[in-house]
Design an enzyme around this catalytic site. Structure first.
Site, PDB file in Angstrom:
ATOM      1  CG  HIS A  67     -40.038  -8.197  37.251  1.00  0.00           C
ATOM      2  ND1 HIS A  67     -39.560  -6.956  37.638  1.00  0.00           N
ATOM      3  CD2 HIS A  67     -41.228  -8.345  37.877  1.00  0.00           C
ATOM      4  CE1 HIS A  67     -40.414  -6.385  38.461  1.00  0.00           C
ATOM      5  NE2 HIS A  67     -41.441  -7.206  38.615  1.00  0.00           N
ATOM      6  CB  CYS A 173     -36.317 -48.934  20.234  1.00  0.00           C
ATOM      7  SG  CYS A 173     -34.670 -49.684  20.245  1.00  0.00           S
TER       8      CYS A 173
END
Length: 630
Positions: A67, A173
């Site tokens: 791990h 936009c």
């Protein structure tokens, strides 16, 4: 956190035959990468090896649970592998390891790896369970065995009620039509794939939708603002905010989400104006000017579109033979449309200037910019008795001058006593700002008007060949980036030409923007072997988007194959723009697609240009693309 939430079938490898511990670890790291759990295999591998140096993670009984917790991990995850013959991994009991689980934990993900490690150890103590895992024939069977054991040990998973969203987003936009919603969808889809909850507010042409609530903002880890115009920012004060271009929301959703999750975003501090605090990117001055301009254009468009169409209808319904000098107002119905349309159209320049100034200086800039734009429209000067209108260019200058003028006034007024703080926005800024912008615009109006006149005369004096070339250029620009700076530059030039009385340029601009989606749609219809089944299904939507003048429908195709799609669309658009100019087509409305065809001058020629341009783009694109296998 349950094992089955972290382990996906893409991260499971059965019956592998690694020759060494190093090879076994590499297989598991590759599985993590395939599942999208890590972004840098080498960096993650370094973390795994560093942990192994502290002591072997092969705990005996054939088990190994390596791990690592580091910044290469995008999201918590597991990778699993069975090795029937076993491989030497320096196990505590000296026996070879044949069952592997590798844990990937984010650097700032708390102690999730310890929780998973503990649960795995509890479950793997059962030798029957381990044997069933080793005997699994498929990834699905492997997961089913784990799920069964988890339920036995820890009970059924609790169904937690969704409480808020981990990540919030705002997309906007300039036109508020396509990019706004594409960015929102891209962010939501990617967040869902990564296992995070995300809500996106869209600031579209119809107003803000899916608006973020105060409670959601307080509970969120951070906010992504993907916008090419300013949005309401005060509500995000004190929260991590990442401000980027709307295009990044479409093309880089995972990168933006990772920055929020990994806490790589600064805290936003609102100071009464959008000063850029909280922006991960250091915007260039040119980028800032572009955003301010687009903020003005986005607010101006409804007035230009609505007013322009009504004026065009007035000419369509009028009788030229009654009085050519008053064409557009000869009949009552025509005069009605002309008056209403003219009223709406008259707001074009003040709105443009006002919202550019507001984008720069926040609300105190609105009045100053609005007055400056109005003076540019009327043409008021310091000496002349009659006005000398400065037009679109004058309104642009008024917006930028007015905005930065108010910013300067704010800095000067900062030195005043705190007792005057309340009168600054209601008295000092508007009074001084309007006075100064009035003096400035009256002084520069004649010079700007002279430039406008020269440009207009130059356009009017162009020969047919030059106009065709101009039509090819502006139409081709609409296809270069399909909603980006080149596209917007051509579009703003077209709207400016409308304000100056040149309507043929806008016709070429709009037809250039209609071509990319149509060319792609035609290619997916008539050259099916060049496209995947998904591309062909999406191509049908592009017919609608192209006919509605929404160029952004071509973006997914251009992003997937830019070297073939973009040049094909540019050529098709340029051909259409040139034909439109050659046939004398005109357009008074800067948007609308086929819905404004009834008010297009020489609509038959316009349809011909549209068809020829679309077919040209389709043929070139289909020729360049190679057939693909099913």
């Amino acid at each position: 956190m349950r094992i089955t939430d972290l382990l996906k079938k893409e991260a499971i490898a059965l019956n592998e035959t690694p020759n060494s511990k190093s090879e076994a670890l590499q297989i598991l790291i590759d599985l993590h990468a395939s599942a999208g759990n890590i972004k840098d295999k080498e960096e993650y591998k370094a973390g795994i090896l560093a942990r192994e140096e502290l002591g072997t993670t092969a705990i005996g009984e054939g088990l190994a649970i390596p791990h690592a917790k580091n910044k290469a991990v995008l999201k918590p995850g597991l990778a699993a592998m069975t090795v029937p013959e076993g491989v030497d991994c320096d196990s505590m009991d000296g026996a070879p390891s044949n069952l592997f689980f590798m844990i990937a934990a984010p650097e700032h993900g708390g102690d999730v790896h310890l929780e998973v490690l503990a649960n795995l150890n509890v479950m793997l103590m059962d030798p029957v369970f381990r044997q069933r895992l080793l005997e699994a024939k498929t990834s699905e069977e492997f997961l089913a065995v784990i799920n069964e054991k988890e339920i036995e040990k820890f009970g059924e998973p609790e169904k937690e009620e969704m409480k808020g969203y981990r990540i919030l987003a705002v997309t906007a936009c300039p036109t508020g039509i396509a990019h706004t919603f594409m960015a929102a969808e891209s962010l939501e889809l990617k967040a869902n794939q990564l296992g995070y909850t995300l809500k996106a507010e869209t600031n579209g042409s119809g107003g803000a939708k899916n608006v973020l609530t105060k409670e959601e903002i307080e509970a969120a880890d951070g906010i992504i603002v993907a916008a090419d115009k300013n949005v309401e920012m005060a509500r995000f004060n004190g929260k991590p905010v990442l401000k980027v271009k709307v295009a990044d929301g479409i093309h880089k959703p995972q990168e933006l989400i990772d920055k929020i999750i990994n806490k790589e975003v600064p805290i936003y501090h609102h100071s009464g104006e959008d000063s850029g605090d909280g922006n991960e990117e250091n915007e260039s001055f040119g980028r800032q000017l572009y955003k301010h301009l687009m903020n003005g254009v986005s607010h101006m468009l409804p007035f230009v579109i609505g007013g322009g169409i009504l004026i065009a209808l007035a000419f369509l319904l009028d009788d030229y033979s009654i009085d050519p000098a008053n064409f557009g107002t000869n009949t009552p119905i025509a005069a009605f449309f002309k008056h209403i349309g003219g009223t709406a159209f008259g707001f074009m320049l003040p709105i443009l200037a006002g919202y550019i100034a507001m984008s720069i200086a926040d609300r105190p800039g609105l009045a100053v910019g609005f007055v400056g734009g109005s003076i540019a429209a009327t043409g008021m000067t310091l000496t002349a008795e009659t006005g000398i209108p400065a037009g679109f260019l004058g309104a642009l200058l008024a917006g930028f001058i007015g905005g930065y003028l108010v910013v300067g006034l704010k800095k000067l007024c900062d030195k005043l006593p705190d007792s005057l703080e309340g009168i600054k926005p209601v008295l000092l800024y508007p009074l001084l700002g309007i006075l100064l912008i009035g003096l400035i615009m009256c002084a520069i109006n004649p010079a700007v008007a002279g430039i406008n006149t020269a440009l207009t005369d130059g356009l009017n004096a162009m020969g047919s060949g030059s106009k065709v070339l101009l039509g090819c250029v502006v139409a081709g620009m609409m296809s270069i980036d399909m909603g980006g700076p080149f596209n917007k530059a051509a579009y703003v030039f077209g709207t400016a030409a409308i304000a100056s009385g040149n309507y043929d340029i806008m016709a070429a601009v709009m037809i250039g923007g209609m071509i990319p989606p149509l060319a792609i749609a035609l290619s997916t219809t008539f050259f099916k072997n060049r496209w995947t089944e998904k591309d062909r299904k999406s191509g049908l939507v592009n017919y609608i988007m192209g006919l509605c003048f929404i160029s952004e429908g071509a973006i997914p195709y251009a992003a997937a194959d830019p070297l073939r799609v973009i040049p094909s669309c540019i050529i098709g658009s340029a051909v259409a723009g040139g034909i439109s100019m050659a046939m004398g087509c005109t357009l008074r409305a800067p948007h609308g697609g086929i819905f404004v065809f009834p008010v297009v001058g020489n609509v038959l020629g316009y349809i011909i240009a549209l068809v020829v341009g679309s077919v040209t783009g389709m043929l070139i694109l289909s020729f360049w693309k190679k057939p693909i296998s099913n």
